[in-house]
Design an enzyme around this catalytic site. Structure first.
Site, short mmCIF file in Angstrom:
data_model
loop_
_atom_site.label_atom_id
_atom_site.label_comp_id
_atom_site.label_asym_id
_atom_site.label_seq_id
_atom_site.Cartn_x
_atom_site.Cartn_y
_atom_site.Cartn_z
CD GLN A 197 -2.86 -1.33 0.14
OE1 GLN A 197 -3.70 -0.46 0.04
NE2 GLN A 197 -2.79 -2.35 -0.72
CB ALA A 238 -11.57 0.84 2.57
CG HIS A 239 -7.26 0.44 -0.14
ND1 HIS A 239 -6.33 -0.52 -0.45
CD2 HIS A 239 -8.46 -0.06 -0.49
CE1 HIS A 239 -6.96 -1.55 -0.99
NE2 HIS A 239 -8.23 -1.30 -1.02
CG ASN A 240 -6.78 3.98 -3.31
OD1 ASN A 240 -6.35 2.88 -3.01
ND2 ASN A 240 -6.01 4.95 -3.73
#
Lengths: 348, 348, 348
Positions: A197, A238-240
């Site tokens: 990540q 969460a990511h992004n």
């Protein structure tokens, strides 16, 4: 802090009606419990019944309720916002501290502004930058190369991982974690490989992040919270994910990877947002709703299921399990009835 | 870390097609944003439209897309897994540290391997064992008699309670709590007695546990996470749960006591698993689903309710509240229609 | 701790049947796994099948099962509660420590009782009071002016913000946050103003608060947890919530602001309670239920939707999306059939 009604009206930009401008206000309270020296407010119609009996020194309220106010009135077009400003004047936050507590540890090349406070047992990793007036309560971890913008307030035990950028006047409440690894997995031969990540988190100005909320770093690009976003407790971002300016999200919401949420949205508690979709500006999602597709039109969206007594629920849910069959029966009935109708008409 | 395309292909065990093996790769990026020196990948068909315009130095992709690739291609049967390995080579994790920070506290008889790192303000209680290469970022608590297997990485403010056993190469993200007391209550005279939680937690190798996730200790026997399990953030794993190898669980899932989840399962965000049931291997539970009974057959299971606009939702839910009555009406209609049909046939 | 069966029966106030009072008990275990020296119990009928084969030294059980017990029986009207007490005798908690670890930091004017333990890296802010026998494991933050009542046990990394009052014998598990700011927002010109949260949190005696659970402070008055409340992990309790005595709440529940929950309630995992409503005493809310209106009658309430295989679910949910139309069709059918019926009768 004591302040006169007259000064209060002036600083809040509202009209004082029916009271002594020299009267001193020393605290805020509810309509029911206020006494001498207390300021109260009427913002929610549900509390209007307490207005006539209030013993507050003054009440912030809308013009339409001023006539019924038995005490001094501060008349505002937006009583709740006016109350928020008044309360901040009358009961100011704990004063800012300055310096670095001797038990804190500072990594190589990190910069702490002379007007910032780094509390006990904080860990500032190498290259991190703590700007003017920042308050780190204690037990906070600021990862390598991260930046906390001016006048941020991080409560106890907040974790900001490496390379995170946080704007000005951001409040982060205890136990929140910003910039942990996103949940990026590739499957290979039945096992999971972690996908590195490599993005980070960028947070704008005037953002609040609640206790034990988590905001993951992006996979390649960044997770972004624009200016003025409000996150309650126990939220997972969460990511992004990208959250637009001035969007407010209540507790226990989960937002999956790469979801893009617009500006001025409101998301109710316990809602879930599926990944890789887009929600436009000015959308309201009610509590415990699951959003599975993009929403392109402003409005209110729901799927939270209200409780019933358990017997009714079980009966209804048993029917739901057969709903497709029930619908087919209805269609069959329609066909048979149409046929019967036709036969009869033929006979007539 | 710079690496040539040729070396990359060799180390990843994939075929380089149409590029210069001596070309240096220095970073990874998305198809849209990659530039000179960047490696990108195409794993999700949704991004195929960006392939023709990419300016990446090379793209990892499947054979079927190699012909459309405008730049060097690294052809892989599993592009996402290949990308995960490539990214780990090109952007390696922060180097491991060694030693014990002077602000850490070590209990009696605890053992810390010379190649491990115990960061600032960590607390290692008596008898705990920290194996080779373990990295404790800072502010971590390792309870009495617990064991962290070789090369584990615990981010900031992780809590591992007493007597917990953690395998090798386990990543635990900030704020996660492993081995807290299970929620075991006995009712007596309208009050709750706590049932002592005397089991512990056993975690296999290559497990990841997300930020602010909690895994409770067992009541009498242990809570178990087998090898290769992946837990996202904000998950609750209750006492005596058993999670099979290589199962991946997304954020905000709650798993009640003594549930037994098979291997190679995938559980979507916000799902809830009732206690004392068993889910077999290779089961997929979609987001916000509630599992109330054992699942004995591999497959996909759901009960997450997708959002509708609020008006439609309210109309439909109002009917749902009466669904049992509606079903009875349909049955009554069927009987009356059959009777009518019979009468008519009798008349013909 | 070893204890004889005879002493155990006496201290637990139960009848020993068919065993040697001098037999020593040294541990507790399940019916399946118990061996010599182990005490077991039968509280859940599901485990009755293991009774005949148990090798426990003695089993706590109800009178109705005593005849089938192959070993010594401790006969109790409430076997699970008796087991809880027995386990606490046989496997006592870690002994209490006393003193202040040198790495802890104490603010001005705070009071720590000489019999309390303040573990490593704890931060006690000014004016906080730590009463007799309290155990703070390590990394805890106790805010200014807060009070931890006698014999409380706070696990690692617990955060108690300023001005919070906690009763006696309260257990708080790792990462829990008590007294963070409530989510109080006023909208003004499309932006959010924070409403100062000037209330606090009052927690009664004998309360447990699970790992990573959050309990926010009140806006003007206090958030209250009465005596004997049990909160599991990952729960969110918003500002001004009031939870009645002896109510137990399972993991991942979210309770919105100003909700008032009665005494002796049980709330299942993942449930959500909307704000500003009231739930009377002795209400049971099953898992993943959303409570949207006040509940005035004791009983069981539900809306958690059990999983189906994904194909059935999709078919049924597609019908649900049209449920209002389906119901209208049924009503139309009823009318047409009644008309047809009438015509036919007219003809007869």
């Amino acid at each position: 802090m004591a302040i006169t009604l007259g000064e209060l009206a002036e600083r809040l930009g509202v009209t004082l009606q029916g009271g002594d401008p020299a009267c001193e206000i020393t605290a805020v309270s509810t309509l029911q419990h206020a006494g001498a020296g207390d300021l109260s407010f009427l913002a929610n119609r549900g509390y209007r019944r307490y207005l006539s009996g209030t013993r507050a020194a003054a009440v912030i309220l809308a013009a339409e309720h001023a006539a019924e106010c038995p005490v001094a009135a501060l008349v505002s077009a937006n009583p709740y916002a006016t109350y928020a400003r008044a309360a901040a004047l009358i009961a100011p936050r704990a004063p800012a501290r300055q310096g670095v507590h001797p038990s804190a540890t500072l990594g190589e090349g990190c910069q702490v502004d002379a007007t910032a406070w780094v509390g006990p047992h904080c860990i500032i990793e190498s290259g991190a930058i703590i700007h003017a007036g920042v308050q780190l309560a204690g037990g906070c971890f600021i990862g390598a190369g991260s930046r906390i913008g001016a006048h941020g307030r991080l409560s106890a035990n907040v974790v900001v991982c490496h390379g995170v950028s946080i704007g000005e006047r951001v409040n982060i409440y205890p136990g929140a974690v910003i910039g942990s690894e996103g949940f990026g997995l590739a499957r290979e031969g039945g096992k999971w490989l972690n996908v590195p990540q490599l993005g980070s988190v960028r947070i704008g100005n005037d953002v609040d992040i609640g206790a034990n909320t988590t905001v993951d770093r992006g996979a390649l690009e960044d997770t972004v919270l624009e200016d003025g976003v409000r996150l309650d407790n126990q939220i997972q971002v969460a990511h992004n994910v990208h959250i637009g300016a001035h969007t407010a999200i209540a507790g226990c919401v989960g937002i999956s990877g790469s979801a893009r949420i617009g500006r001025h949205c409101m998301i109710g508690g316990g809602a879930g947002i599926v990944g890789h979709l887009e929600i436009t500006d000015n959308v309201i999602i009610t509590g415990m709703t699951m959003v599975t597709k993009s929403i392109t039109k402003p409005g209110i969206y729901s799927s939270g299921v209200p409780a019933q007594d358990n017997d009714s629920w079980n009966r209804n849910y048993a029917r739901f399990r057969q709903l497709d069959r029930l619908a087919k029966k209805v269609h069959a009935l329609e066909r048979r009835l149409a046929a019967l109708d036709g036969e009869q008409r033929g006979r007539d």
